[in-house]
Structure formats: C-alpha cells, structure tokens
Design an enzyme around this catalytic site. Sequence first.
Site, PDB file in Angstrom:
ATOM      1  N   ARG A 170      -7.082  -2.898  -5.232  1.00  0.00           N
ATOM      2  CA  ARG A 170      -7.029  -4.336  -5.530  1.00  0.00           C
ATOM      3  C   ARG A 170      -5.650  -4.658  -6.059  1.00  0.00           C
ATOM      4  O   ARG A 170      -5.157  -3.972  -6.953  1.00  0.00           O
ATOM      5  CB  ARG A 170      -8.057  -4.701  -6.600  1.00  0.00           C
ATOM      6  CG  ARG A 170      -9.487  -4.651  -6.137  1.00  0.00           C
ATOM      7  CD  ARG A 170     -10.403  -4.689  -7.339  1.00  0.00           C
ATOM      8  NE  ARG A 170     -10.147  -3.547  -8.218  1.00  0.00           N
ATOM      9  CZ  ARG A 170     -10.576  -3.451  -9.462  1.00  0.00           C
ATOM     10  NH1 ARG A 170     -11.253  -4.432 -10.008  1.00  0.00           N
ATOM     11  NH2 ARG A 170     -10.316  -2.385 -10.189  1.00  0.00           N
ATOM     12  N   THR A 196      -5.418  -0.481   7.165  1.00  0.00           N
ATOM     13  CA  THR A 196      -6.757  -0.865   7.629  1.00  0.00           C
ATOM     14  C   THR A 196      -6.695  -1.065   9.135  1.00  0.00           C
ATOM     15  O   THR A 196      -6.009  -1.965   9.617  1.00  0.00           O
ATOM     16  CB  THR A 196      -7.190  -2.165   6.919  1.00  0.00           C
ATOM     17  OG1 THR A 196      -7.150  -1.904   5.523  1.00  0.00           O
ATOM     18  CG2 THR A 196      -8.578  -2.582   7.334  1.00  0.00           C
ATOM     19  N   LEU A 253     -19.159 -11.702  -8.558  1.00  0.00           N
ATOM     20  CA  LEU A 253     -20.124 -12.773  -8.282  1.00  0.00           C
ATOM     21  C   LEU A 253     -19.568 -14.123  -8.716  1.00  0.00           C
ATOM     22  O   LEU A 253     -20.324 -15.068  -8.878  1.00  0.00           O
ATOM     23  CB  LEU A 253     -21.429 -12.521  -9.058  1.00  0.00           C
ATOM     24  CG  LEU A 253     -22.411 -11.478  -8.532  1.00  0.00           C
ATOM     25  CD1 LEU A 253     -23.624 -11.409  -9.449  1.00  0.00           C
ATOM     26  CD2 LEU A 253     -22.854 -11.796  -7.105  1.00  0.00           C
ATOM     27  N   PHE A 309      -8.599   1.308  -0.995  1.00  0.00           N
ATOM     28  CA  PHE A 309      -9.468   0.276  -1.576  1.00  0.00           C
ATOM     29  C   PHE A 309      -8.779  -0.353  -2.786  1.00  0.00           C
ATOM     30  O   PHE A 309      -9.419  -0.658  -3.792  1.00  0.00           O
ATOM     31  CB  PHE A 309     -10.821   0.883  -1.970  1.00  0.00           C
ATOM     32  CG  PHE A 309     -11.568   1.476  -0.808  1.00  0.00           C
ATOM     33  CD1 PHE A 309     -12.319   0.670   0.035  1.00  0.00           C
ATOM     34  CD2 PHE A 309     -11.505   2.832  -0.531  1.00  0.00           C
ATOM     35  CE1 PHE A 309     -13.000   1.194   1.122  1.00  0.00           C
ATOM     36  CE2 PHE A 309     -12.178   3.384   0.560  1.00  0.00           C
ATOM     37  CZ  PHE A 309     -12.929   2.558   1.384  1.00  0.00           C
ATOM     38  N   CYS A 356      -6.159  -9.203   2.490  1.00  0.00           N
ATOM     39  CA  CYS A 356      -7.176  -8.306   3.063  1.00  0.00           C
ATOM     40  C   CYS A 356      -8.436  -9.008   3.553  1.00  0.00           C
ATOM     41  O   CYS A 356      -8.793  -8.888   4.730  1.00  0.00           O
ATOM     42  CB  CYS A 356      -7.579  -7.257   2.036  1.00  0.00           C
ATOM     43  SG  CYS A 356      -6.293  -6.041   1.782  1.00  0.00           S
ATOM     44  N   LYS A 391      -8.268 -11.369   6.679  1.00  0.00           N
ATOM     45  CA  LYS A 391      -7.828 -10.593   7.846  1.00  0.00           C
ATOM     46  C   LYS A 391      -8.906  -9.597   8.282  1.00  0.00           C
ATOM     47  O   LYS A 391      -9.207  -9.463   9.469  1.00  0.00           O
ATOM     48  CB  LYS A 391      -6.536  -9.859   7.468  1.00  0.00           C
ATOM     49  CG  LYS A 391      -6.088  -8.772   8.407  1.00  0.00           C
ATOM     50  CD  LYS A 391      -4.722  -8.230   8.019  1.00  0.00           C
ATOM     51  CE  LYS A 391      -4.729  -7.202   6.918  1.00  0.00           C
ATOM     52  NZ  LYS A 391      -5.257  -5.888   7.196  1.00  0.00           N
ATOM     53  N   LYS A 446      -4.741 -14.641  -6.624  1.00  0.00           N
ATOM     54  CA  LYS A 446      -5.523 -14.191  -7.781  1.00  0.00           C
ATOM     55  C   LYS A 446      -4.553 -13.821  -8.890  1.00  0.00           C
ATOM     56  O   LYS A 446      -3.333 -13.750  -8.636  1.00  0.00           O
ATOM     57  CB  LYS A 446      -6.418 -13.025  -7.396  1.00  0.00           C
ATOM     58  CG  LYS A 446      -5.653 -11.764  -7.029  1.00  0.00           C
ATOM     59  CD  LYS A 446      -6.639 -10.674  -6.734  1.00  0.00           C
ATOM     60  CE  LYS A 446      -6.060  -9.332  -7.080  1.00  0.00           C
ATOM     61  NZ  LYS A 446      -6.994  -8.253  -6.911  1.00  0.00           N
ATOM     62  N   VAL A 467       0.836  -1.211   0.000  1.00  0.00           N
ATOM     63  CA  VAL A 467       0.000   0.000   0.000  1.00  0.00           C
ATOM     64  C   VAL A 467       0.872   1.262   0.000  1.00  0.00           C
ATOM     65  O   VAL A 467       0.627   2.198  -0.778  1.00  0.00           O
ATOM     66  CB  VAL A 467      -0.948  -0.004   1.230  1.00  0.00           C
ATOM     67  CG1 VAL A 467      -1.671   1.327   1.369  1.00  0.00           C
ATOM     68  CG2 VAL A 467      -1.944  -1.142   1.122  1.00  0.00           C
TER      69      VAL A 467
HETATM   70  C1  UDX Z   1      -9.417  -6.519  -1.822  1.00  0.00           C
HETATM   71  C2  UDX Z   1     -10.433  -5.400  -2.105  1.00  0.00           C
HETATM   72  O1  UDX Z   1     -11.077  -5.632  -3.358  1.00  0.00           O
HETATM   73  C3  UDX Z   1      -9.757  -4.061  -2.076  1.00  0.00           C
HETATM   74  O2  UDX Z   1     -10.706  -3.020  -2.284  1.00  0.00           O
HETATM   75  C4  UDX Z   1      -9.084  -3.900  -0.724  1.00  0.00           C
HETATM   76  O3  UDX Z   1      -8.500  -2.685  -0.532  1.00  0.00           O
HETATM   77  C5  UDX Z   1      -8.082  -5.015  -0.502  1.00  0.00           C
HETATM   78  O4  UDX Z   1      -8.765  -6.274  -0.587  1.00  0.00           O
HETATM   79  P1  UDX Z   1      -7.565  -7.835  -3.199  1.00  0.00           P
HETATM   80  O5  UDX Z   1      -7.282  -8.573  -1.925  1.00  0.00           O
HETATM   81  O6  UDX Z   1      -6.423  -7.321  -4.002  1.00  0.00           O
HETATM   82  O7  UDX Z   1      -8.495  -6.568  -2.898  1.00  0.00           O
HETATM   83  O8  UDX Z   1      -8.370  -8.833  -4.128  1.00  0.00           O
HETATM   84  P2  UDX Z   1      -9.815  -8.932  -4.798  1.00  0.00           P
HETATM   85  O9  UDX Z   1      -9.694  -8.752  -6.256  1.00  0.00           O
HETATM   86  O10 UDX Z   1     -10.811  -8.123  -4.104  1.00  0.00           O
HETATM   87  O11 UDX Z   1     -10.108 -10.495  -4.543  1.00  0.00           O
HETATM   88  C6  UDX Z   1     -10.133 -11.012  -3.226  1.00  0.00           C
HETATM   89  C7  UDX Z   1     -10.408 -12.507  -3.236  1.00  0.00           C
HETATM   90  O12 UDX Z   1     -11.711 -12.765  -3.684  1.00  0.00           O
HETATM   91  C8  UDX Z   1      -9.482 -13.301  -4.169  1.00  0.00           C
HETATM   92  O13 UDX Z   1      -9.112 -14.483  -3.515  1.00  0.00           O
HETATM   93  C9  UDX Z   1     -10.348 -13.591  -5.380  1.00  0.00           C
HETATM   94  O14 UDX Z   1      -9.980 -14.751  -6.073  1.00  0.00           O
HETATM   95  C10 UDX Z   1     -11.712 -13.743  -4.728  1.00  0.00           C
HETATM   96  N1  UDX Z   1     -12.820 -13.447  -5.643  1.00  0.00           N
HETATM   97  C11 UDX Z   1     -13.006 -12.176  -6.114  1.00  0.00           C
HETATM   98  C12 UDX Z   1     -13.697 -14.471  -5.995  1.00  0.00           C
HETATM   99  O15 UDX Z   1     -13.548 -15.625  -5.578  1.00  0.00           O
HETATM  100  N2  UDX Z   1     -14.755 -14.152  -6.797  1.00  0.00           N
HETATM  101  C13 UDX Z   1     -14.986 -12.910  -7.285  1.00  0.00           C
HETATM  102  O16 UDX Z   1     -15.979 -12.708  -8.002  1.00  0.00           O
HETATM  103  C14 UDX Z   1     -14.072 -11.887  -6.922  1.00  0.00           C
END
Ligand code: UDX
Length: 445
Positions: A153, A121, A252, A151, A262, A265, A323, A11
């Site tokens: 990603r 956070t 979704l 926020f 994130c 936690k 991801k 961050v």
């Molecule tokens: C997240 C928030 O989106 C972000 O705003 C915040 O500040 C930090 O946490 P990030 O951890 O980078 O960001 O990943 P994100 O893209 O949100 O995905 C989080 C998890 O959800 C991943 O494991 C991803 O695979 C999963 N996911 C996401 C799904 O399983 N399905 C989805 O439709 C979207």
Amino acid sequence: MNIAVVGTGYVGLVTGTCFAETGNKVICVDIDEKKVERMKNGEIPIFEPGLDVLFERNTRQGRLSFTTKLDEAIEDAQIIFLALPTPPGEDGSADLSYILGVADKLSFLIKDYKVIVDKSTVPVGTSEKVHNILAKHLDEELFDVVSNPEFLREGVAVDDFMKPDRVVIGTSSSRARDVMKQLYEPFVRQGNPILFMDERSAEMTKYAANSYLATRITFMNEIANLCEKLEANVDMVRIGMGSDSRIGKRFLFPGVGFGGSCFPKDVQALMRTATESEYDFQILDAVLKVNTEQRRLLAKKIKTHFQDDLQGKTIAIWGLAFKPNTDDIREAPAMYIIDELLEAGAKIKAYDPEAMENVQKIYGDKIQFMDDQYEALIGADALAIVTEWTVFRTPSFKVMRELLKEPLVFDGRNLYDLERMQEQGFHYLSIGRNPVSVATSSKPA
Ligand code: UDX
C-alpha cells in the site's frame, strides 16, 4: 544474495531498498538516465514514508546501487526482479510491452542460472509468455520464471514489505522455490506464510485481492448512499458490520470512491481478462460503474447546495492525493471533483501536504495552490475535504468559521463527529450520514 531490480518505479524502488536492508546486494536498473543520476546522488524520486532512512543507509553501505545498464546489473545477479509498468491499454487490458521487451533483452544476456521474477501486476498467463520469450534464445536450464505479486500500500509500503501478511510465490520449479524461500525468510519471522503455488494462481491472486478490496469499498459506498436516503448513519452501520469477525473492521470506509494506480487499473484488467475468457464478471462491471458515480458525489452535493450555480463561488479543497501519506495523484478522486467544480464555474483554492506539485503540473494556474490548509479557507464559500490526511482531523473549528464566508463543509471522508459539527455551528454534509445544520447563528462569535 545478488539481486537486480529492473524498473525503479514505486514498486521497484521499495523492493530493491528493502532487499538491500536484509543484507542482499541490490542493483536497480532503469532506462531513465536522469532518474538514475538523481538516485546516484542520493535523491529519492518518490515520497514514501520511511524509505529515505533505508535508502540512505543501504546506498552508503554499498548494498544498493543504480545503473542504466541492464547487462551490468544482471551479470552477477542470482535473481532478477521485473518491476516494470503495465499501463492499461485503451481496452483496459494491461500493456505488457515493457515486460516482454526486457525479457527479450535478457534472453541474449543471461549466461548462468537466474530466477526471473515478475513483480509487476500482470494478467494470468504472463509468466508463460516471459518464459517463452526467454526460451527463444536460452537453454531452459539457465532460468526459471516466478510470479511474485506485490501487495504494497502506498504510504505504508516499507512496512508492508518488511512485515507482509503473506508472500505469494508462483513457480513450478523446486530450484526457484528454494531461492525465493531463502530470500523471503527474513521477512516472515513473525510466522506469516510464504505461500507457494503455480504461476497462474499467483497472478490471479493479485487481481482477486485488489478487485475484492475495490468491491468491498464500493459496497460500502452504496450502503452509505442508501443510509443517506434512509436517515441511518453509515459510521454506526460500518462498526456494527465490521464487528462480525467474518467481515472485519478494516477497509470498510465509505468515501469519494477508490483511486490510485492499482485498484482502477486492476479491476479493469480483470474485467478484460474475464471478457477474453468469455466470462461475464457482473460484479466488477458494477464496481466500475458505481465508482465512477461515487467520484462525482462530493461535487454533486456541492452543486446541489448552490443550485447548480457556482459562478463567483470559491471552493476550498483539503486533500488532492488519492489517499494520505503519498504525493500520488493517479486516478485521484480530487481531480474528478476539481474538473466538475471548474466546469460549473467555481474557483478552487487547494491545499495538500505533499501532492500540490504534481497537481500543479496538470492544472497550472487554473486553480490556486495554498501553502497552508487555513489559507485555503480565506474568503471561500465552502470547504470540501477529499483526502483524510491526519493534519485535517483535528483542525481549529474556530479559525475555520472565521475564515470561511459561510461555515459550510462538505466532507468526503467523514472526519468529524456530527454532534461536534452541530455544536461548532457548521452546516456539514458528509457521506452516508444526515446533514448537520447550522445550530446557532451562521457565524458564532
Ligand atoms: C492497493 C492495495 O491495498 C495494495 O495491496 C496493492 O498492492 C496496491 O493497491 P494502494 O493503491 O496504495 O494499495 O491504496 P489503498 O490503501 O489500498 O487504497 C486504495 C483506494 O481505496 C484509495 O483511493 C482509498 O482512499 C480507498 N479506500 C480504501 C476507501 O475509500 N475506503 C477504505 O476503507 C479503504
């Protein structure tokens, strides 16, 4: 403006670099001497698409620099960002020792008015704690504490920073409000809002947003699991649901459970905050339980297919990062899947475009790391897809069939069309959709 960013983790580094890009002079400070030295030599310690170009330009043009000395970094700064880790303690609550420790140091160093911004956070009420620590040795006229949650990603953090849906600023001081408005105006030119609110609401907004998104994914994972039992197709259900403008199409996608630094936690920390406030946050409790199960789902499917006996079997894994577009493996579902498969006696051949080095640090030679996605398939009894990297989306099915011992694919991210997999002669199991059986012979010519 002159800005100091304390903490050059994910961050802090993105924040500092992006503020330099809009013309501010940014000094990033970190206690890790080696890391600071690397950054001074132009090396970026994280993988984040697009960051390299901004990092290079702003260091070259003298707007972005690095130091280990807090006093030097803050001397001329009008704004000090705290982007420090808040790791979960054993009880799930966020550990504030880094943030409060730096606040204490700042209370001896600050000489003129500065805005201290919590970017990490942090639990509701932290900005008051930071304020109280600063006020021990400082005149209250010399500082304001602001909550400004991020926020971002991973994988699209630069874009998220440069074009945020909204900026949340929690402060009760009009002086700090003006400084923050001036700083963020270049980022919201397209009309997205800077939302001013009190500190506690800003802190809560971050937890609420992440916990809601984690809940949304978890809800879809449960819908997917039920679809499997009812022979419905979750992809169709997802599109049908998401077309309602009240629901929306994004976020979704069912899969192997949420991971990353994130969501797990933050959901835990909000649970902890609720418990401390004697509030029973029932949905979040369920979210954590369901996610623990969902992370095991793909391994469970594989084990069931092989009648729980994976001795002598080799499983190829595509995707290790939590991801795509990141090398981050914190709370990555792949780790849980690997552990379970190893325990059942399987051998693992893994490929990930960016995260293999990080996984190797944990697993050493317990699993094999391959240079290429197809190499992982050679002699494997099945393929498990765990992360939806773009490079896995349109593979050569012919080569896959040729290399795998059996045309058997477990897809945790629903990357392929069911009919296509049937035509291609695969036995294909995905999430929330009917399994596809081998259409012709198990190895078409
Ligand atoms: C997240 C928030 O989106 C972000 O705003 C915040 O500040 C930090 O946490 P990030 O951890 O980078 O960001 O990943 P994100 O893209 O949100 O995905 C989080 C998890 O959800 C991943 O494991 C991803 O695979 C999963 N996911 C996401 C799904 O399983 N399905 C989805 O439709 C979207």
